[in-house]
Scaffold this motif. Structure first.
Motif, PDB file in Angstrom:
ATOM      1  N   VAL A   4       0.919  -1.035   0.166  1.00 26.67           N
ATOM      2  CA  VAL A   4      -0.069   0.053  -0.015  1.00 26.67           C
ATOM      3  C   VAL A   4       0.928   1.245  -0.114  1.00 26.67           C
ATOM      4  O   VAL A   4       1.540   1.518   1.059  1.00 26.67           O
ATOM      5  CB  VAL A   4      -0.891   0.203   1.181  1.00 26.67           C
ATOM      6  CG1 VAL A   4      -1.853   1.367   1.259  1.00 26.67           C
ATOM      7  CG2 VAL A   4      -1.687  -1.287   1.313  1.00 26.67           C
ATOM      8  N   SER A  54      -2.894  11.455   1.658  1.00 32.30           N
ATOM      9  CA  SER A  54      -3.643  10.458   1.008  1.00 32.30           C
ATOM     10  C   SER A  54      -4.497   9.472   2.108  1.00 32.30           C
ATOM     11  O   SER A  54      -4.220   9.729   3.492  1.00 32.30           O
ATOM     12  CB  SER A  54      -2.903   9.318   0.204  1.00 32.30           C
ATOM     13  OG  SER A  54      -1.853   8.629   1.346  1.00 32.30           O
ATOM     14  N   ASP A  97      -5.409  -1.188   3.646  1.00 29.86           N
ATOM     15  CA  ASP A  97      -5.959  -1.061   2.237  1.00 29.86           C
ATOM     16  C   ASP A  97      -5.998   0.357   1.641  1.00 29.86           C
ATOM     17  O   ASP A  97      -6.054   1.132   2.665  1.00 29.86           O
ATOM     18  CB  ASP A  97      -6.989  -1.932   1.945  1.00 29.86           C
ATOM     19  CG  ASP A  97      -7.051  -2.406   0.472  1.00 29.86           C
ATOM     20  OD1 ASP A  97      -6.421  -2.013  -0.448  1.00 29.86           O
ATOM     21  OD2 ASP A  97      -7.650  -3.649   0.098  1.00 29.86           O
ATOM     22  N   TYR A  98      -6.205   0.542   0.596  1.00 26.74           N
ATOM     23  CA  TYR A  98      -6.401   1.913  -0.109  1.00 26.74           C
ATOM     24  C   TYR A  98      -7.780   2.217   0.205  1.00 26.74           C
ATOM     25  O   TYR A  98      -8.478   1.346   0.298  1.00 26.74           O
ATOM     26  CB  TYR A  98      -6.039   1.909  -1.479  1.00 26.74           C
ATOM     27  CG  TYR A  98      -4.600   1.730  -1.968  1.00 26.74           C
ATOM     28  CD1 TYR A  98      -3.659   2.957  -1.753  1.00 26.74           C
ATOM     29  CD2 TYR A  98      -4.267   0.445  -2.427  1.00 26.74           C
ATOM     30  CE1 TYR A  98      -2.410   2.483  -2.331  1.00 26.74           C
ATOM     31  CE2 TYR A  98      -2.984   0.303  -2.864  1.00 26.74           C
ATOM     32  CZ  TYR A  98      -2.164   1.494  -2.883  1.00 26.74           C
ATOM     33  OH  TYR A  98      -0.797   1.156  -3.127  1.00 26.74           O
ATOM     34  N   HIS A  99      -8.124   3.398   0.497  1.00 26.59           N
ATOM     35  CA  HIS A  99      -9.563   4.041   0.526  1.00 26.59           C
ATOM     36  C   HIS A  99      -9.973   4.329  -0.893  1.00 26.59           C
ATOM     37  O   HIS A  99      -9.725   5.634  -1.331  1.00 26.59           O
ATOM     38  CB  HIS A  99      -9.443   5.226   1.351  1.00 26.59           C
ATOM     39  CG  HIS A  99     -11.061   5.641   1.753  1.00 26.59           C
ATOM     40  ND1 HIS A  99     -11.369   7.138   1.879  1.00 26.59           N
ATOM     41  CD2 HIS A  99     -12.097   4.974   1.803  1.00 26.59           C
ATOM     42  CE1 HIS A  99     -12.700   7.183   2.274  1.00 26.59           C
ATOM     43  NE2 HIS A  99     -13.066   5.831   2.151  1.00 26.59           N
ATOM     44  N   ARG A 100     -10.627   3.298  -1.512  1.00 23.79           N
ATOM     45  CA  ARG A 100     -11.240   3.548  -2.692  1.00 23.79           C
ATOM     46  C   ARG A 100     -12.535   3.964  -3.344  1.00 23.79           C
ATOM     47  O   ARG A 100     -13.019   4.256  -4.270  1.00 23.79           O
ATOM     48  CB  ARG A 100     -11.058   2.146  -3.567  1.00 23.79           C
ATOM     49  CG  ARG A 100      -9.690   1.442  -3.629  1.00 23.79           C
ATOM     50  CD  ARG A 100      -9.550   0.235  -4.020  1.00 23.79           C
ATOM     51  NE  ARG A 100      -8.230  -0.400  -4.328  1.00 23.79           N
ATOM     52  CZ  ARG A 100      -7.656  -1.010  -3.695  1.00 23.79           C
ATOM     53  NH1 ARG A 100      -8.265  -1.614  -2.444  1.00 23.79           N
ATOM     54  NH2 ARG A 100      -6.395  -1.544  -3.819  1.00 23.79           N
ATOM     55  N   VAL A 101     -13.255   4.160  -2.006  1.00 23.07           N
ATOM     56  CA  VAL A 101     -14.720   4.557  -2.271  1.00 23.07           C
ATOM     57  C   VAL A 101     -14.968   6.094  -2.742  1.00 23.07           C
ATOM     58  O   VAL A 101     -15.810   6.071  -3.803  1.00 23.07           O
ATOM     59  CB  VAL A 101     -15.297   4.535  -0.888  1.00 23.07           C
ATOM     60  CG1 VAL A 101     -16.655   5.138  -0.898  1.00 23.07           C
ATOM     61  CG2 VAL A 101     -15.531   3.092  -0.383  1.00 23.07           C
ATOM     62  N   ALA A 160     -13.066   7.574  -5.390  1.00 25.21           N
ATOM     63  CA  ALA A 160     -12.905   7.331  -6.682  1.00 25.21           C
ATOM     64  C   ALA A 160     -14.232   6.554  -7.265  1.00 25.21           C
ATOM     65  O   ALA A 160     -14.556   6.991  -8.404  1.00 25.21           O
ATOM     66  CB  ALA A 160     -11.937   6.685  -6.988  1.00 25.21           C
ATOM     67  N   LEU A 161     -14.644   5.361  -6.623  1.00 26.23           N
ATOM     68  CA  LEU A 161     -15.932   4.811  -7.032  1.00 26.23           C
ATOM     69  C   LEU A 161     -17.002   5.775  -7.007  1.00 26.23           C
ATOM     70  O   LEU A 161     -17.943   5.565  -8.059  1.00 26.23           O
ATOM     71  CB  LEU A 161     -16.103   3.661  -6.247  1.00 26.23           C
ATOM     72  CG  LEU A 161     -14.846   2.497  -6.257  1.00 26.23           C
ATOM     73  CD1 LEU A 161     -15.209   1.391  -5.601  1.00 26.23           C
ATOM     74  CD2 LEU A 161     -14.624   2.001  -7.793  1.00 26.23           C
TER      75      LEU A 161
END
Length: 436
Positions: free
Chosen positions: A126, A132, A152-156, A158-159
């Motif tokens: 990661v 970030s 993990d990455y915080h991808r919410v 971008a989605l």
């Protein structure tokens, strides 16, 4: 002519009433299935704390609580070789010290400086930088200070932006029709999330559940898009027929190949940790995945062919059922090539790493690998269902939309294999009677 018009209007009303009551019954069945699933999948309250944290109880009576929360990176120190790991195992790994802050949960505002391991395998890394956001695992044993680790990455975010762009484009270019299609998509997702997944976790046959969900999704989505109409009825019949063909083909190839349903790493983890079911359950899960994967494309073909037949019937009301069937087949043949390519390319795109490995494996072994055979079976069974949807939809659309007498519609069931004399339109027929 007045009697004929009245008969057609009455039959259309009866058709709409039948579809309406069928939809109501199906919705009641979904509701009852969902309530049963919820009743069977209740979580033990003792396994969660008041904040929704997961609780793991140890043999000595103590417990370890864990939460996953969002955190922000404040600063990152330069990478350094992990000397302790190097001296103990000889493995080379780099470590960076990361200062971060918890942004939510009961430990909101907590700051910590933790190590972040960077290995040679990017799948387990990661990469972070100041500012970030990441997902943090906060673990705290009873009576001890919490331990924070980067999960993990915080991808919410971008989605979320991608979802907003999709919805905006869908509504701007689709208008009211796009809104109805979006409602159908929402219903499909709900049926999978609230019916298929809970029932599968309880050990109910995934294939049987997927078949029921496919019928419900097809009926609800097409009625939302096309309304209570002959076009909707033809599209539903054709789509369900194609789904049945795809399901039967998938089940047959799974049994005869045979395929285990455990070719993916996720299925193996599921079997070893959550669902220790018999092998037949996982073959059913594989068939269910094939069915749902092909459903969208099959439904698209069904509604496209039915719409084409309806437009042709509106343009020339004197066309016979045979002529409408041929028109539907001509349109369907054009769709067949592109949609089959779409389905095969969708499966190929999801298996690109597997295709790259194909160059390193002998052909005989490659084609007999469970993972490869599974992808090929999924693509071909879905394509077979798609191809069969076209004549089914064209046939029933022609039967429902033609203005022929019932006895003449019966000859259409021969699918155009037998020759017959051309049917005289009603206007020409009445004119001849007057002349006689």
């Amino acid at each position: 002519m007045a009697q004929l018009h009245y008969g057609k209007s009455r039959s259309t009303g009866l058709l709409a009433q039948k579809i309406k009551w069928t939809l109501i019954v199906l919705l009641l069945l979904v509701s009852s299935a969902y309530q049963c699933a919820v009743a069977q999948t209740k979580i033990d309250p003792s396994a969660l704390d008041s904040g929704g944290a997961k609780v793991v109880r140890l043999d000595n009576g103590s417990k370890i609580e864990e939460q996953f929360v969002v955190g922000r990176v404040l600063s990152v120190k330069p990478l350094q070789v992990d000397k302790q790991l190097l001296m103990g195992t000889g493995m080379v790994s780099k470590r960076e010290m990361v200062a971060l802050e918890v942004l939510e949960g009961q430990f909101k505002g907590l700051r910590a400086e933790i190590p972040n391991e960077i290995t040679d395998n990017p799948a387990y890394n990661v990469d972070v930088k100041p500012g970030s956001e990441v997902i943090l695992s906060v673990v705290w044993p009873s009576g001890k200070a919490p331990e924070v680790n980067i999960a993990d990455y915080h991808r919410v975010p971008a989605l979320t932006w991608l979802s907003i762009a999709f919805l905006a484009a869908f509504l701007i270019f689709g208008g009211r029709h796009g809104l109805k299609s979006l409602a159908g998509l929402f219903v499909s997702v709900l049926l999978i999330a609230l019916v298929l997944l809970p029932l599968s976790l309880q050990g109910v046959s995934p294939l049987l559940t997927a078949v029921v969900i496919s019928f419900l999704t097809t009926t609800i989505t097409i009625i939302l898009v096309a309304g209570f109409s002959r076009k909707a009825a033809a599209a539903i019949i054709g789509t369900i027929g194609g789904v049945i063909v795809a399901g039967v083909a998938a089940q047959l190839v799974i049994q005869t190949a045979p395929l285990t349903g455990l070719s993916s790493e996720e299925a193996q983890i599921l079997r070893g940790s959550v669902l220790n079911q018999k092998p037949v359950f996982y073959t059913g899960l594989l068939a269910a995945g094939m069915l749902i994967g092909a459903l969208g494309v099959i439904m698209d073909v069904g509604i496209s062919v039915a719409s084409a037949v309806q437009e042709v019937a509106k343009t020339d009301k004197s066309l016979t059922g045979r002529a409408l069937y041929r028109s539907g087949m001509n349109v369907g043949r054009d769709i067949m090539g592109t949609m089959t390519s779409t389905l095969v390319l969708a499966y190929a795109g999801s298996a690109l790493p597997l295709l790259l490995l194909a160059h390193q494996v002998p052909g005989t072994k490659l084609l007999n690998l469970d993972l490869v055979a599974t992808e090929v079976a999924a693509a071909l069974s879905g394509s077979l269902g798609l191809v069969c949807t076209i004549p089914l939809t064209a046939l029933f659309a022609a039967l429902l939309m033609s203005r022929e007498l019932p006895i003449e519609n019966e000859t259409l069931l021969n699918l155009g294999l037998a020759k017959q004399n051309p049917v005289v339109p009603p206007k020409e027929l009445s004119k001849r009677k007057r002349e006689d």
